[in-house]
Design a protein around this motif. Structure first.
Motif, PDB file in Angstrom:
ATOM      1  N   GLN A 131      78.082  84.973  48.568  1.00  0.00           N
ATOM      2  CA  GLN A 131      77.064  86.010  48.776  1.00  0.00           C
ATOM      3  C   GLN A 131      77.680  87.395  48.581  1.00  0.00           C
ATOM      4  O   GLN A 131      77.103  88.250  47.896  1.00  0.00           O
ATOM      5  CB  GLN A 131      76.467  85.900  50.186  1.00  0.00           C
ATOM      6  N   TYR A 132      78.842  87.605  49.183  1.00  0.00           N
ATOM      7  CA  TYR A 132      79.527  88.888  49.057  1.00  0.00           C
ATOM      8  C   TYR A 132      79.781  89.237  47.590  1.00  0.00           C
ATOM      9  O   TYR A 132      79.475  90.342  47.146  1.00  0.00           O
ATOM     10  CB  TYR A 132      80.860  88.867  49.832  1.00  0.00           C
ATOM     11  N   GLU A 133      80.358  88.312  46.843  1.00  0.00           N
ATOM     12  CA  GLU A 133      80.696  88.587  45.444  1.00  0.00           C
ATOM     13  C   GLU A 133      79.456  88.899  44.614  1.00  0.00           C
ATOM     14  O   GLU A 133      79.475  89.806  43.781  1.00  0.00           O
ATOM     15  CB  GLU A 133      81.470  87.415  44.838  1.00  0.00           C
ATOM     16  N   MET A 134      78.383  88.162  44.842  1.00  0.00           N
ATOM     17  CA  MET A 134      77.161  88.395  44.076  1.00  0.00           C
ATOM     18  C   MET A 134      76.599  89.795  44.329  1.00  0.00           C
ATOM     19  O   MET A 134      76.235  90.504  43.407  1.00  0.00           O
ATOM     20  CB  MET A 134      76.102  87.355  44.479  1.00  0.00           C
ATOM     21  N   ILE A 135      76.559  90.184  45.603  1.00  0.00           N
ATOM     22  CA  ILE A 135      75.959  91.481  45.946  1.00  0.00           C
ATOM     23  C   ILE A 135      76.928  92.629  45.659  1.00  0.00           C
ATOM     24  O   ILE A 135      76.553  93.633  45.058  1.00  0.00           O
ATOM     25  CB  ILE A 135      75.511  91.504  47.422  1.00  0.00           C
ATOM     26  N   ALA A 136      78.183  92.487  46.077  1.00  0.00           N
ATOM     27  CA  ALA A 136      79.157  93.575  45.914  1.00  0.00           C
ATOM     28  C   ALA A 136      79.477  93.855  44.452  1.00  0.00           C
ATOM     29  O   ALA A 136      79.663  95.010  44.064  1.00  0.00           O
ATOM     30  CB  ALA A 136      80.439  93.253  46.681  1.00  0.00           C
ATOM     31  N   ASN A 137      79.535  92.813  43.628  1.00  0.00           N
ATOM     32  CA  ASN A 137      79.879  92.995  42.223  1.00  0.00           C
ATOM     33  C   ASN A 137      78.698  93.463  41.379  1.00  0.00           C
ATOM     34  O   ASN A 137      78.896  93.888  40.238  1.00  0.00           O
ATOM     35  CB  ASN A 137      80.447  91.700  41.637  1.00  0.00           C
ATOM     36  N   HIS A 138      77.490  93.381  41.936  1.00  0.00           N
ATOM     37  CA  HIS A 138      76.277  93.773  41.203  1.00  0.00           C
ATOM     38  C   HIS A 138      75.297  94.480  42.147  1.00  0.00           C
ATOM     39  O   HIS A 138      74.212  93.957  42.424  1.00  0.00           O
ATOM     40  CB  HIS A 138      75.608  92.535  40.589  1.00  0.00           C
ATOM     41  N   PRO A 139      75.667  95.664  42.657  1.00  0.00           N
ATOM     42  CA  PRO A 139      74.775  96.332  43.608  1.00  0.00           C
ATOM     43  C   PRO A 139      73.406  96.626  42.995  1.00  0.00           C
ATOM     44  O   PRO A 139      73.310  97.028  41.838  1.00  0.00           O
ATOM     45  CB  PRO A 139      75.508  97.623  43.969  1.00  0.00           C
ATOM     46  N   VAL A 152      69.914  85.748  45.655  1.00  0.00           N
ATOM     47  CA  VAL A 152      71.226  85.429  46.223  1.00  0.00           C
ATOM     48  C   VAL A 152      71.179  84.093  46.959  1.00  0.00           C
ATOM     49  O   VAL A 152      72.039  83.230  46.755  1.00  0.00           O
ATOM     50  CB  VAL A 152      71.725  86.559  47.152  1.00  0.00           C
ATOM     51  N   LEU A 153      70.180  83.914  47.808  1.00  0.00           N
ATOM     52  CA  LEU A 153      70.086  82.660  48.558  1.00  0.00           C
ATOM     53  C   LEU A 153      70.000  81.460  47.621  1.00  0.00           C
ATOM     54  O   LEU A 153      70.695  80.464  47.808  1.00  0.00           O
ATOM     55  CB  LEU A 153      68.865  82.682  49.489  1.00  0.00           C
ATOM     56  N   PHE A 154      69.154  81.563  46.595  1.00  0.00           N
ATOM     57  CA  PHE A 154      69.004  80.419  45.695  1.00  0.00           C
ATOM     58  C   PHE A 154      70.222  80.207  44.818  1.00  0.00           C
ATOM     59  O   PHE A 154      70.684  79.072  44.647  1.00  0.00           O
ATOM     60  CB  PHE A 154      67.750  80.528  44.816  1.00  0.00           C
ATOM     61  N   GLU A 155      70.771  81.265  44.228  1.00  0.00           N
ATOM     62  CA  GLU A 155      71.906  81.092  43.310  1.00  0.00           C
ATOM     63  C   GLU A 155      73.122  80.508  44.023  1.00  0.00           C
ATOM     64  O   GLU A 155      73.829  79.669  43.460  1.00  0.00           O
ATOM     65  CB  GLU A 155      72.257  82.407  42.617  1.00  0.00           C
TER      66      GLU A 155
END
Length: 136
Positions: free
Chosen positions: A38-46, A54-57
């Motif tokens: 979750q962190y990597e998905m959100i932090a790397n692509h604000p 995010v939840l599904f991926e």
């Protein structure tokens, strides 16, 4: 289908969050943990992804669902209730606030940052707390 995203909302860290400064979640051996993914998905692509994205991926990656089956799997995934990011360790354990913009796209803000404090002070933004880890 019900919309499970937040809009114009800031998820504050939980009242019982154990850290004063945000930490990046660790992996366990060779495998990435859910909070790290979750962190990597959100932090790397604000401000690219919604909560639903995010939840599904993260679920789909961990379940190794092929790309060509993801749309059907996503509909099935959200046909049942899913915990929102208020229940994520990012805000409960690791000290990350999550801002959802007017389109529902998210970015992370460290609890010790000036940006985090600015969100708390902004009366135009709805605020909710991450869920506590322990019962009161």
């Amino acid at each position: 289908m019900k919309d499970n995203n937040y809009y114009g909302t800031f998820i504050e860290v939980a009242e019982d969050c154990p850290v004063a400064a945000a930490e990046i979640p660790a992996s366990k051996g060779e495998s990435k943990t859910v909070p790290l993914m979750q962190y990597e998905m959100i932090a790397n692509h604000p401000y690219r992804y919604t909560q639903e994205d995010v939840l599904f991926e993260v679920f789909a990656d961990r379940s190794e669902i092929p790309e060509d089956q993801r749309q059907a799997a996503r509909e099935k995934f959200f046909s049942k209730g899913q915990p929102c990011l208020r229940a994520s360790s990012l805000g409960k354990r690791y000290g990350w606030g999550i801002h959802h913009d007017a389109e529902g796209k998210m970015a992370l803000y460290a609890v010790e940052s000036a940006d985090y404090q600015a969100f708390l002070a902004d009366d135009a933004i709805k605020k909710v707390k991450a869920m506590r880890s322990k019962r009161v």
